[in-house]
Design a protein around this motif. Structure first.
Motif, PDB file in Angstrom:
ATOM      1  N   ARG A   1       0.834  -1.215   0.000  1.00  0.00           N
ATOM      2  CA  ARG A   1       0.000   0.000   0.000  1.00  0.00           C
ATOM      3  C   ARG A   1       0.865   1.260   0.000  1.00  0.00           C
ATOM      4  O   ARG A   1       0.579   2.228  -0.706  1.00  0.00           O
ATOM      5  N   GLU A   2       1.950   1.215   0.773  1.00  0.00           N
ATOM      6  CA  GLU A   2       2.862   2.355   0.807  1.00  0.00           C
ATOM      7  C   GLU A   2       3.545   2.546  -0.537  1.00  0.00           C
ATOM      8  O   GLU A   2       3.707   3.675  -1.021  1.00  0.00           O
ATOM      9  N   LYS A   3       3.933   1.434  -1.174  1.00  0.00           N
ATOM     10  CA  LYS A   3       4.571   1.500  -2.488  1.00  0.00           C
ATOM     11  C   LYS A   3       3.640   2.122  -3.518  1.00  0.00           C
ATOM     12  O   LYS A   3       4.056   2.982  -4.318  1.00  0.00           O
ATOM     13  N   VAL A   4       2.373   1.714  -3.507  1.00  0.00           N
ATOM     14  CA  VAL A   4       1.395   2.257  -4.448  1.00  0.00           C
ATOM     15  C   VAL A   4       1.164   3.737  -4.174  1.00  0.00           C
ATOM     16  O   VAL A   4       1.092   4.565  -5.096  1.00  0.00           O
ATOM     17  N   ALA A   5       1.056   4.088  -2.905  1.00  0.00           N
ATOM     18  CA  ALA A   5       0.821   5.488  -2.537  1.00  0.00           C
ATOM     19  C   ALA A   5       1.968   6.393  -2.980  1.00  0.00           C
ATOM     20  O   ALA A   5       1.757   7.563  -3.329  1.00  0.00           O
ATOM     21  N   ASN A   6       3.178   5.857  -2.991  1.00  0.00           N
ATOM     22  CA  ASN A   6       4.352   6.649  -3.359  1.00  0.00           C
ATOM     23  C   ASN A   6       4.639   6.644  -4.862  1.00  0.00           C
ATOM     24  O   ASN A   6       5.501   7.387  -5.330  1.00  0.00           O
TER      25      ASN A   6
ATOM     26  N   ARG B   1       0.124   6.176 -12.646  1.00  0.00           N
ATOM     27  CA  ARG B   1       0.555   4.800 -12.871  1.00  0.00           C
ATOM     28  C   ARG B   1      -0.535   3.822 -12.419  1.00  0.00           C
ATOM     29  O   ARG B   1      -1.088   3.953 -11.331  1.00  0.00           O
ATOM     30  N   LYS B   2      -0.840   2.849 -13.276  1.00  0.00           N
ATOM     31  CA  LYS B   2      -1.800   1.817 -12.932  1.00  0.00           C
ATOM     32  C   LYS B   2      -1.083   0.478 -12.914  1.00  0.00           C
ATOM     33  O   LYS B   2      -0.376   0.128 -13.851  1.00  0.00           O
ATOM     34  N   PHE B   3      -1.281  -0.294 -11.852  1.00  0.00           N
ATOM     35  CA  PHE B   3      -0.609  -1.569 -11.679  1.00  0.00           C
ATOM     36  C   PHE B   3      -1.434  -2.688 -12.325  1.00  0.00           C
ATOM     37  O   PHE B   3      -2.671  -2.675 -12.289  1.00  0.00           O
ATOM     38  N   ASP B   4      -0.748  -3.664 -12.912  1.00  0.00           N
ATOM     39  CA  ASP B   4      -1.400  -4.843 -13.483  1.00  0.00           C
ATOM     40  C   ASP B   4      -1.264  -5.993 -12.496  1.00  0.00           C
ATOM     41  O   ASP B   4      -0.151  -6.393 -12.124  1.00  0.00           O
TER      42      ASP B   4
ATOM     43  N   GLU C   1     -11.327  -3.355 -12.182  1.00  0.00           N
ATOM     44  CA  GLU C   1     -10.452  -2.204 -12.366  1.00  0.00           C
ATOM     45  C   GLU C   1     -10.635  -1.267 -11.190  1.00  0.00           C
ATOM     46  O   GLU C   1     -11.758  -0.868 -10.858  1.00  0.00           O
ATOM     47  N   TYR C   2      -9.513  -0.974 -10.543  1.00  0.00           N
ATOM     48  CA  TYR C   2      -9.498  -0.048  -9.427  1.00  0.00           C
ATOM     49  C   TYR C   2      -8.862   1.262  -9.874  1.00  0.00           C
ATOM     50  O   TYR C   2      -8.326   1.366 -10.981  1.00  0.00           O
ATOM     51  N   GLU C   3      -8.926   2.247  -9.034  1.00  0.00           N
ATOM     52  CA  GLU C   3      -8.343   3.553  -9.364  1.00  0.00           C
ATOM     53  C   GLU C   3      -6.875   3.419  -9.760  1.00  0.00           C
ATOM     54  O   GLU C   3      -6.402   4.105 -10.663  1.00  0.00           O
ATOM     55  N   ARG C   4      -6.154   2.478  -9.100  1.00  0.00           N
ATOM     56  CA  ARG C   4      -4.715   2.353  -9.347  1.00  0.00           C
ATOM     57  C   ARG C   4      -4.318   0.971  -9.872  1.00  0.00           C
ATOM     58  O   ARG C   4      -3.117   0.653  -9.863  1.00  0.00           O
ATOM     59  N   ALA C   5      -5.272   0.136 -10.283  1.00  0.00           N
ATOM     60  CA  ALA C   5      -4.883  -1.217 -10.719  1.00  0.00           C
ATOM     61  C   ALA C   5      -5.908  -1.829 -11.663  1.00  0.00           C
ATOM     62  O   ALA C   5      -7.106  -1.515 -11.611  1.00  0.00           O
ATOM     63  N   ARG C   6      -5.400  -2.723 -12.513  1.00  0.00           N
ATOM     64  CA  ARG C   6      -6.225  -3.593 -13.366  1.00  0.00           C
ATOM     65  C   ARG C   6      -6.012  -5.016 -12.875  1.00  0.00           C
ATOM     66  O   ARG C   6      -4.871  -5.506 -12.864  1.00  0.00           O
TER      67      ARG C   6
ATOM     68  N   ILE D   1       2.020  -8.835  -9.311  1.00  0.00           N
ATOM     69  CA  ILE D   1       1.857  -7.395  -9.514  1.00  0.00           C
ATOM     70  C   ILE D   1       2.978  -6.914 -10.426  1.00  0.00           C
ATOM     71  O   ILE D   1       4.153  -6.914 -10.028  1.00  0.00           O
ATOM     72  N   ASN D   2       2.603  -6.562 -11.642  1.00  0.00           N
ATOM     73  CA  ASN D   2       3.583  -6.116 -12.633  1.00  0.00           C
ATOM     74  C   ASN D   2       4.736  -7.115 -12.777  1.00  0.00           C
ATOM     75  O   ASN D   2       5.906  -6.731 -12.871  1.00  0.00           O
ATOM     76  N   GLY D   3       4.392  -8.418 -12.774  1.00  0.00           N
ATOM     77  CA  GLY D   3       5.399  -9.444 -12.967  1.00  0.00           C
ATOM     78  C   GLY D   3       6.137  -9.882 -11.723  1.00  0.00           C
ATOM     79  O   GLY D   3       6.949 -10.808 -11.771  1.00  0.00           O
ATOM     80  N   GLU D   4       5.857  -9.252 -10.580  1.00  0.00           N
ATOM     81  CA  GLU D   4       6.491  -9.631  -9.324  1.00  0.00           C
ATOM     82  C   GLU D   4       5.463 -10.269  -8.392  1.00  0.00           C
ATOM     83  O   GLU D   4       4.361  -9.739  -8.224  1.00  0.00           O
ATOM     84  N   GLN D   5       5.826 -11.389  -7.784  1.00  0.00           N
ATOM     85  CA  GLN D   5       4.903 -12.080  -6.897  1.00  0.00           C
ATOM     86  C   GLN D   5       4.891 -11.431  -5.525  1.00  0.00           C
ATOM     87  O   GLN D   5       5.935 -11.161  -4.938  1.00  0.00           O
ATOM     88  N   LEU D   6       3.684 -11.194  -5.007  1.00  0.00           N
ATOM     89  CA  LEU D   6       3.532 -10.680  -3.650  1.00  0.00           C
ATOM     90  C   LEU D   6       3.565 -11.865  -2.693  1.00  0.00           C
ATOM     91  O   LEU D   6       2.693 -12.732  -2.733  1.00  0.00           O
ATOM     92  N   GLU D   7       4.562 -11.925  -1.853  1.00  0.00           N
ATOM     93  CA  GLU D   7       4.717 -13.036  -0.916  1.00  0.00           C
ATOM     94  C   GLU D   7       4.096 -12.652   0.420  1.00  0.00           C
ATOM     95  O   GLU D   7       4.596 -11.782   1.130  1.00  0.00           O
ATOM     96  N   PHE D   8       2.982 -13.305   0.749  1.00  0.00           N
ATOM     97  CA  PHE D   8       2.378 -13.043   2.049  1.00  0.00           C
ATOM     98  C   PHE D   8       1.809 -14.319   2.658  1.00  0.00           C
ATOM     99  O   PHE D   8       0.804 -14.318   3.360  1.00  0.00           O
ATOM    100  N   SER D   9       2.491 -15.439   2.398  1.00  0.00           N
ATOM    101  CA  SER D   9       2.048 -16.715   2.951  1.00  0.00           C
ATOM    102  C   SER D   9       2.324 -16.817   4.447  1.00  0.00           C
ATOM    103  O   SER D   9       1.694 -17.605   5.152  1.00  0.00           O
ATOM    104  N   GLU D  10       3.280 -16.032   4.940  1.00  0.00           N
ATOM    105  CA  GLU D  10       3.573 -16.011   6.372  1.00  0.00           C
ATOM    106  C   GLU D  10       2.962 -14.764   7.002  1.00  0.00           C
ATOM    107  O   GLU D  10       2.527 -13.848   6.320  1.00  0.00           O
ATOM    108  N   GLY D  11       2.964 -14.750   8.319  1.00  0.00           N
ATOM    109  CA  GLY D  11       2.533 -13.554   9.038  1.00  0.00           C
ATOM    110  C   GLY D  11       1.062 -13.476   9.349  1.00  0.00           C
ATOM    111  O   GLY D  11       0.546 -12.420   9.714  1.00  0.00           O
ATOM    112  N   PHE D  12       0.331 -14.620   9.249  1.00  0.00           N
ATOM    113  CA  PHE D  12      -1.100 -14.618   9.508  1.00  0.00           C
ATOM    114  C   PHE D  12      -1.450 -14.946  10.958  1.00  0.00           C
ATOM    115  O   PHE D  12      -2.567 -14.730  11.396  1.00  0.00           O
TER     116      PHE D  12
END
Length: 316
Positions: free
Chosen positions: A141-146, A151-154, A218-223, A251-262
């Motif tokens: 979220r911080e990355k998108v905000a900055n 720019r729209k993310f895929d 489609e969101y304001e900042r992403a498809r 996200i734009n060819g990069e995998q978001l890793e969030f399998s841990e931390g739940f």
């Protein structure tokens, strides 16, 4: 110390609520479920009263109000999806704030109704939206905000959590009770996407079947191309037979890793509620609007570039 009641104590997610209450030094006073398979309470809160019919649960909760030391402050709800609205309303009318699992309710109209009951009772409803507390999501979220505002993310979202034959015999397999795959297993992803990428601009449904669904958001900042399934046959070849779940957010060819931390996200959610910073009806509304639109939409063929790769060969 606050006094809690728990509705839906026998469900999969209920122990996370019990542990959050205990870990934060609060008291689980009373629990209810039509199913008596709640032995987990012994290891978390063995002193809690327990009822298997709602009338006795409600009568006992009302009796607790006679003494300020025992009166309930919160009602936590982990019951089947179709009962959330009724149980939330009951909790508010008991004079309690309410903490409810996702999906809060199936439609925006029922959110409006709960807002009216909030005004009538002076109490509040909080929704567990735990992905909003996940470190990886907060960093995204911080990355998108900055990023540049133009720019729209895929994004490509894939979530396959295979279920056995029992699933379709349970309330989760009944669309009148679970409200379908997109609502039951997808609502927290839709909330996360809105939390990160802003308001929804367009919502197209490409597939809406008993065990799977797909579409384009489609969101304001992403498809976002998305695919959700409980069918093991949809697992990619590389994980089939090795794992029962496949989760990928690209996200734009990069995998978001969030399998841990739940592990502690429910405890974090409860801590925020107790501090007056919980997520309420207005926060839950966007993802409820998304799933309501998905359920009511007629599937259509995807526009060029908007179909999820897993959609190929699937029937609407």
């Amino acid at each position: 110390m606050k006094n809690f009641a728990l509705i839906g104590a026998a469900g999969y997610i209920a122990p996370r609520h019990m542990r959050a209450i205990k870990d934060l030094g609060q008291r689980l006073s009373i629990a209810y479920d039509i199913n008596d398979s709640v032995g987990i309470i012994d290891s978390i809160s063995p002193q809690s009263e327990f009822f298997t019919d709602f009338e006795h649960f409600l009568e006992h909760a009302c009796r607790l109000r006679r003494d300020p030391a025992t009166a309930l402050h919160y009602v936590s709800i982990c019951s089947p999806n179709h009962l959330h609205h009724a149980h939330i309303a009951a909790g508010l009318r008991l004079g309690c704030d309410v903490i409810c699992e996702k999906p809060l309710v199936p439609t925006p109209a029922l959110i409006d109704d709960l807002a009216e009951i909030e005004r009538e009772t002076g109490r509040r409803v909080y929704n567990i939206l735990q992905l909003r507390h996940h470190d990886a999501i907060l960093k995204l979220r911080e990355k998108v905000a900055n990023a540049s505002r133009d720019r729209k993310f895929d994004v490509e979202l894939t979530y396959i959590t295979s279920r056995g034959k029992w699933y379709m015999q349970s309330w989760k397999g009944d669309p009148r009770k679970s409200f379908g795959v997109a609502t039951n297993i997808g609502v927290h992803f839709y909330d996360m996407l809105q939390f990160v990428f802003g308001p929804v601009v367009r919502n197209e449904v490409h597939l809406n079947a008993e065990a799977k669904a797909a579409g384009y958001l489609e969101y304001e900042r992403a498809r976002v191309r998305w695919f959700l399934s409980i069918d093991a046959d949809d697992l990619p070849a590389e994980v089939r037979g090795k794992k029962t779940t496949f989760r990928n957010i690209d996200i734009n060819g990069e995998q978001l890793e969030f399998s841990e931390g739940f592990t502690d996200l429910h405890t974090t959610s409860y801590r925020e509620v107790l501090a007056g910073r919980g997520y309420g009806l207005a926060d839950a509304r966007p993802c409820i609007e998304v799933v309501d639109t998905i359920r009511e939409s007629r599937p259509s063929a995807p526009r060029p570039g908007e179909g999820h790769p897993f959609l190929e060969g699937k029937r609407a």
